[in-house]
Design a protein around this motif. Structure first.
Motif, PDB file in Angstrom:
ATOM      1  N   ALA A   1      11.681  -4.141  -0.473  1.00  0.00           N
ATOM      2  CA  ALA A   1      11.571  -4.458   0.947  1.00  0.00           C
ATOM      3  C   ALA A   1      10.128  -4.874   1.262  1.00  0.00           C
ATOM      4  O   ALA A   1       9.215  -4.446   0.544  1.00  0.00           O
ATOM      5  N   PRO A   2       9.853  -5.644   2.303  1.00  0.00           N
ATOM      6  CA  PRO A   2      10.840  -6.266   3.177  1.00  0.00           C
ATOM      7  C   PRO A   2      11.485  -7.495   2.533  1.00  0.00           C
ATOM      8  O   PRO A   2      10.999  -7.996   1.532  1.00  0.00           O
ATOM      9  N   TYR A   3      12.556  -7.950   3.131  1.00  0.00           N
ATOM     10  CA  TYR A   3      13.395  -8.976   2.520  1.00  0.00           C
ATOM     11  C   TYR A   3      13.263 -10.361   3.175  1.00  0.00           C
ATOM     12  O   TYR A   3      12.825 -10.479   4.305  1.00  0.00           O
ATOM     13  N   MET A   4      13.694 -11.347   2.433  1.00  0.00           N
ATOM     14  CA  MET A   4      13.761 -12.770   2.825  1.00  0.00           C
ATOM     15  C   MET A   4      12.398 -13.471   2.640  1.00  0.00           C
ATOM     16  O   MET A   4      11.381 -12.812   2.485  1.00  0.00           O
ATOM     17  N   HIS A   5      12.419 -14.811   2.694  1.00  0.00           N
ATOM     18  CA  HIS A   5      11.198 -15.580   2.400  1.00  0.00           C
ATOM     19  C   HIS A   5      10.077 -15.255   3.383  1.00  0.00           C
ATOM     20  O   HIS A   5       8.904 -15.464   3.079  1.00  0.00           O
ATOM     21  N   ASP A   6      10.457 -14.758   4.571  1.00  0.00           N
ATOM     22  CA  ASP A   6       9.446 -14.437   5.580  1.00  0.00           C
ATOM     23  C   ASP A   6       9.292 -12.929   5.746  1.00  0.00           C
ATOM     24  O   ASP A   6       8.589 -12.474   6.646  1.00  0.00           O
ATOM     25  N   GLY A   7       9.971 -12.162   4.888  1.00  0.00           N
ATOM     26  CA  GLY A   7       9.868 -10.700   4.971  1.00  0.00           C
ATOM     27  C   GLY A   7      10.326 -10.160   6.312  1.00  0.00           C
ATOM     28  O   GLY A   7       9.870  -9.114   6.766  1.00  0.00           O
ATOM     29  N   SER A   8      11.275 -10.853   6.954  1.00  0.00           N
ATOM     30  CA  SER A   8      11.635 -10.497   8.332  1.00  0.00           C
ATOM     31  C   SER A   8      12.608  -9.324   8.434  1.00  0.00           C
ATOM     32  O   SER A   8      12.882  -8.858   9.532  1.00  0.00           O
ATOM     33  N   MET A   9      13.158  -8.849   7.319  1.00  0.00           N
ATOM     34  CA  MET A   9      14.100  -7.724   7.392  1.00  0.00           C
ATOM     35  C   MET A   9      13.581  -6.558   6.568  1.00  0.00           C
ATOM     36  O   MET A   9      13.180  -6.736   5.423  1.00  0.00           O
ATOM     37  N   THR A  10      13.609  -5.359   7.163  1.00  0.00           N
ATOM     38  CA  THR A  10      13.003  -4.227   6.466  1.00  0.00           C
ATOM     39  C   THR A  10      14.017  -3.358   5.721  1.00  0.00           C
ATOM     40  O   THR A  10      13.629  -2.583   4.862  1.00  0.00           O
ATOM     41  N   THR A  11      15.297  -3.453   6.057  1.00  0.00           N
ATOM     42  CA  THR A  11      16.284  -2.606   5.371  1.00  0.00           C
ATOM     43  C   THR A  11      17.462  -3.445   4.875  1.00  0.00           C
ATOM     44  O   THR A  11      17.720  -4.548   5.382  1.00  0.00           O
ATOM     45  N   LEU A  12      18.196  -2.877   3.904  1.00  0.00           N
ATOM     46  CA  LEU A  12      19.387  -3.568   3.401  1.00  0.00           C
ATOM     47  C   LEU A  12      20.460  -3.619   4.482  1.00  0.00           C
ATOM     48  O   LEU A  12      21.243  -4.571   4.542  1.00  0.00           O
ATOM     49  N   ASP A  13      20.509  -2.610   5.355  1.00  0.00           N
ATOM     50  CA  ASP A  13      21.478  -2.662   6.456  1.00  0.00           C
ATOM     51  C   ASP A  13      21.220  -3.873   7.347  1.00  0.00           C
ATOM     52  O   ASP A  13      22.157  -4.547   7.768  1.00  0.00           O
ATOM     53  N   GLN A  14      19.948  -4.154   7.602  1.00  0.00           N
ATOM     54  CA  GLN A  14      19.640  -5.334   8.421  1.00  0.00           C
ATOM     55  C   GLN A  14      20.130  -6.608   7.739  1.00  0.00           C
ATOM     56  O   GLN A  14      20.626  -7.511   8.392  1.00  0.00           O
ATOM     57  N   VAL A  15      19.967  -6.664   6.417  1.00  0.00           N
ATOM     58  CA  VAL A  15      20.424  -7.842   5.674  1.00  0.00           C
ATOM     59  C   VAL A  15      21.945  -7.988   5.830  1.00  0.00           C
ATOM     60  O   VAL A  15      22.471  -9.069   6.121  1.00  0.00           O
ATOM     61  N   ILE A  16      22.657  -6.871   5.660  1.00  0.00           N
ATOM     62  CA  ILE A  16      24.126  -6.925   5.735  1.00  0.00           C
ATOM     63  C   ILE A  16      24.572  -7.341   7.137  1.00  0.00           C
ATOM     64  O   ILE A  16      25.463  -8.184   7.297  1.00  0.00           O
ATOM     65  N   VAL A  17      23.913  -6.784   8.152  1.00  0.00           N
ATOM     66  CA  VAL A  17      24.249  -7.156   9.538  1.00  0.00           C
ATOM     67  C   VAL A  17      24.022  -8.664   9.753  1.00  0.00           C
ATOM     68  O   VAL A  17      24.803  -9.336  10.424  1.00  0.00           O
ATOM     69  N   HIS A  18      22.973  -9.182   9.122  1.00  0.00           N
ATOM     70  CA  HIS A  18      22.723 -10.619   9.220  1.00  0.00           C
ATOM     71  C   HIS A  18      23.925 -11.417   8.685  1.00  0.00           C
ATOM     72  O   HIS A  18      24.363 -12.387   9.302  1.00  0.00           O
ATOM     73  N   TYR A  19      24.446 -10.992   7.531  1.00  0.00           N
ATOM     74  CA  TYR A  19      25.568 -11.745   6.939  1.00  0.00           C
ATOM     75  C   TYR A  19      26.869 -11.568   7.736  1.00  0.00           C
ATOM     76  O   TYR A  19      27.742 -12.428   7.693  1.00  0.00           O
ATOM     77  N   ILE A  20      27.008 -10.457   8.462  1.00  0.00           N
ATOM     78  CA  ILE A  20      28.191 -10.281   9.318  1.00  0.00           C
ATOM     79  C   ILE A  20      28.141 -11.306  10.454  1.00  0.00           C
ATOM     80  O   ILE A  20      29.106 -12.005  10.743  1.00  0.00           O
ATOM     81  N   ALA A  21      26.962 -11.432  11.071  1.00  0.00           N
ATOM     82  CA  ALA A  21      26.808 -12.340  12.216  1.00  0.00           C
ATOM     83  C   ALA A  21      26.709 -13.796  11.764  1.00  0.00           C
ATOM     84  O   ALA A  21      27.035 -14.722  12.509  1.00  0.00           O
ATOM     85  N   GLY A  22      26.229 -14.015  10.509  1.00  0.00           N
ATOM     86  CA  GLY A  22      26.165 -15.387   9.973  1.00  0.00           C
ATOM     87  C   GLY A  22      24.925 -16.161  10.392  1.00  0.00           C
ATOM     88  O   GLY A  22      24.830 -17.355  10.129  1.00  0.00           O
ATOM     89  N   GLY A  23      23.991 -15.515  11.050  1.00  0.00           N
ATOM     90  CA  GLY A  23      22.744 -16.200  11.400  1.00  0.00           C
ATOM     91  C   GLY A  23      22.950 -17.296  12.427  1.00  0.00           C
ATOM     92  O   GLY A  23      23.972 -17.348  13.114  1.00  0.00           O
ATOM     93  N   ILE A  24      21.960 -18.177  12.500  1.00  0.00           N
ATOM     94  CA  ILE A  24      21.960 -19.217  13.525  1.00  0.00           C
ATOM     95  C   ILE A  24      22.806 -20.408  13.060  1.00  0.00           C
ATOM     96  O   ILE A  24      22.517 -21.014  12.031  1.00  0.00           O
ATOM     97  N   PRO A  25      23.877 -20.756  13.791  1.00  0.00           N
ATOM     98  CA  PRO A  25      24.681 -21.907  13.375  1.00  0.00           C
ATOM     99  C   PRO A  25      23.905 -23.192  13.660  1.00  0.00           C
ATOM    100  O   PRO A  25      23.382 -23.373  14.753  1.00  0.00           O
ATOM    101  N   ARG A  26      23.714 -24.032  12.659  1.00  0.00           N
ATOM    102  CA  ARG A  26      23.000 -25.304  12.848  1.00  0.00           C
ATOM    103  C   ARG A  26      23.409 -26.220  11.710  1.00  0.00           C
ATOM    104  O   ARG A  26      23.978 -25.769  10.708  1.00  0.00           O
ATOM    105  N   ALA A  27      23.090 -27.501  11.852  1.00  0.00           N
ATOM    106  CA  ALA A  27      23.567 -28.499  10.895  1.00  0.00           C
ATOM    107  C   ALA A  27      23.196 -28.147   9.460  1.00  0.00           C
ATOM    108  O   ALA A  27      23.991 -28.346   8.534  1.00  0.00           O
ATOM    109  N   SER A  28      21.978 -27.615   9.261  1.00  0.00           N
ATOM    110  CA  SER A  28      21.541 -27.376   7.887  1.00  0.00           C
ATOM    111  C   SER A  28      22.100 -26.090   7.287  1.00  0.00           C
ATOM    112  O   SER A  28      22.031 -25.883   6.077  1.00  0.00           O
TER     113      SER A  28
END
Ligand code: HEC
Ligand code: HEC
Length: 337
Positions: free
Chosen positions: A271-298
Motif C-alpha cells: 500500500a498505497p495502491y495504483m499509479h497515483d497511490g490514491s487508495m490506501t486499503t484493499l477494500d478501497q480497491v475492491i469498492v472501486h471495481y464494484i463502482a467501475g470508476g469514471i465512465p469515459r471513452a478511454s
C-alpha cells in the motif's frame, strides 16, 4: 493457451496422484490453478545472461549512493525491500525534496515484465535504469558521471573487469548489472502457491472462494492473469487522476489514462495502491471495481459496474492476502571505497 492449461492440469493431477492423495474431482478449479503456477526458473535475456558475480555487482550498485548527484539516494530509497520494494507513500519522494506524481511500483518479478514504468515507456529493464538516475527530480546525475565516479574505486574496476571483460565500467555495464540483480528479486512462495500445489489447508475457504470469484464473476483475471497476476498490458480503469498514462508514450487517444496492469504478488505489503497511490486499503480497491470508476471513452470495456455481496468482497480480500510470500530479509551489501 487452453491446450497449455489442460496439459498443465494433467501434470498437476499426476503430482497429486504420485503423492498418494486422491485426485481432485473438480477439474475446472484444477485447470484454473494451473494457470497460476509458479515458474521453475527465472528467464534472463540472451544479451544479458545471469552470473552470480554480475548479480552481486548489481546489488552493490542498487544500494550505492554514488548513483545520485548529492549522495542522498539509492534505488532502495524508493524501492525499499521492507516495504515490498516500494516506499509506502502515494507519490515517490524525489531527490530534491519534491513528491513525484507517480507511486513507486514494486520491482519484484521484473524478470517476467515486457515493458517498464507505469506507462511502459522502457522496453527493457536495462534501459529502465537510466530513467531514475538521470531524472532531475530523482538521482539527478548523468550516466557518464556515474561511470566516472565508479571508475575511481579500484574494487569496482576489478569487479567490472571480471564481469564485463570487453567494456569494464560503462553505462551499459552498470545498467546490465543492475537489471541482472533486479531479475533475481522474485516474490517468495505464498500460502496460495502451497494450495495450488496440493495443500488444501494452506489457505482459508474464504480465500478459495475468492480465487474462484476473481476468475469467474469478478472479471479480475481478464487483466491480472498468469503466475504474477499481470498480462503486462495497459488499461484505463476509471481513476480520477489527470495523468495521461500510456498516451504520453504512443500519442494514441485509445491509450489515454491507461496504465500497466500491476502484478498482485505481496499486494498486502505494498500500500498505497495504483499509479497515483490514491487508495490506501484493499477494500478501497475492491469498492472501486464494484463502482467501475469514471465512465469515459478511454475506460476499458472490461471495467463496469459489478455488484458484489459483502461475503464476496471479504472472499476477494482473503484471496489477495493469500498472495503474500515468505520473502526473506535482504542483507545490505558492503560497498567499496
Ligand atoms: C525517487 C524515487 C525513486 C528512485 C530513487 C528510483 N525509483 Fe524506480 N521508480 C520510481 C517511480 C515513481 C517509478 C514509476 C515511474 C513511472 O512509471 O513513470 C519507478 C519505476 C521503476 C521500475 C519499473 C517497474 C515496473 O513495474 O515497470 C523499475 C524496474 C525501477 N523503478 C527500478 C529502479 C532502479 C534500478 C533505481 C536505481 C537506479 C530506481 N528505480 C530508483 C521511483 C524511484
Ligand atoms: C481492465 C483490466 C483490469 C481488471 C478487469 C482489473 N484490474 Fe486491477 N488493475 C488494472 C490496472 C491497469 C491497474 C493499475 C491502474 C492505475 O494505477 O491506473 C490495476 C490495479 C489493481 C490493484 C493495485 C495494484 C498496485 O500495485 O497498486 C489491485 C489490488 C487490483 N488492481 C486488483 C484487482 C481486482 C481484485 C480486480 C477484480 C475485482 C481487478 N483488479 C480487475 C487492471 C485491471
Amino acid at each position: 493457451m487452453s491446450y497449455i492449461a489442460t496439459f498443465r492440469a494433467v501434470l498437476t493431477a499426476s503430482v497429486l496422484l504420485s503423492s498418494g492423495q486422491v485426485a481432485a474431482a473438480d477439474t475446472s478449479i484444477d485447470s484454473l490453478k494451473a494457470q497460476y503456477q509458479r515458474p521453475e526458473s527465472i528467464p534472463f535475456p540472451a544479451d544479458n545472461l545471469y552470473s552470480a558475480e554480475k548479480a552481486q555487482l548489481g546489488k552493490m550498485l542498487f544500494f550505492d549512493q554514488r548513483l545520485s548527484k548529492n549522495f542522498n539516494m539509492t534505488c532502495a530509497t524508493c524501492h525499499n525491500p521492507s516495504l515490498g520494494w516500494e516506499d509506502g507513500v502515494p507519490g515517490a519522494f524525489g531527490g530534491q525534496g519534491k513528491f513525484l506524481d507517480r507511486h513507486s511500483p514494486t520491482i519484484l518479478n521484473m524478470a517476467w515484465g515486457d515493458s517498464f514504468f507505469w506507462d511502459g515507456r522502457s522496453e527493457t529493464l536495462e534501459e529502465q535504469v537510466r530513467g531514475p538516475v538521470e531524472s532531475a527530480n530523482e538521482m539527478n546525475i548523468s550516466m557518464a558521471e556515474v561511470v566516472e565516479r565508479l571508475s575511481k574505486v579500484q574494487a569496482y574496476q576489478d569487479m567490472f573487469r571480471r564481469v564485463f571483460p570487453d567494456s569494464g565500467i560503462s553505462s551499459n555495464s552498470v545498467m546490465k548489472a543492475i537489471a541482472t540483480y533486479e531479475r533475481t528479486l522474485v516474490s517468495g512462495t505464498a500460502p496460495f502457491d502451497r494450495w495450488v500445489t496440493g495443500d488444501e489447508q494452506a489457505i482459508t475457504e474464504s480465500a478459495k472462494r475468492g480465487f474462484e470469484f476473481f476468475n469467474n464473476g469478478a472479471g479480475c483475471s481478464d487483466c491480472h492473469s498468469g503466475w504474477n497476476f499481470s498480462d503486462n498490458k495497459f488499461y484505463d480503469i476509471g481513476l480520477a487522476s489527470t495523468d495521461e498514462g500510456r498516451k504520453t508514450v504512443t500519442g494514441n487517444d485509445k491509450d489515454l489514462k491507461a496504465f500497466k496492469t500491476p502484478g498482485l504478488r505481496n499486494i498486502q505489503q505494498r500500500a498505497p495502491y495504483m499509479h497515483d497511490g490514491s487508495m490506501t486499503t484493499l477494500d478501497q480497491v475492491i469498492v472501486h471495481y464494484i463502482a467501475g470508476g469514471i465512465p469515459r471513452a478511454s475506460r476499458s470495456d472490461k471495467i463496469k459496474v459489478r455488484p458484489m455481496t459483502a461475503q464476496q468482497m471479504q472472499d476477494l480480500r482473503s484471496f489477495l492476502e493469500s498472495l503474500t510470500g515468505d520473502d526473506q530479509p535482504v542483507s545490505l551489501p558492503i560497498l567499496p571505497f
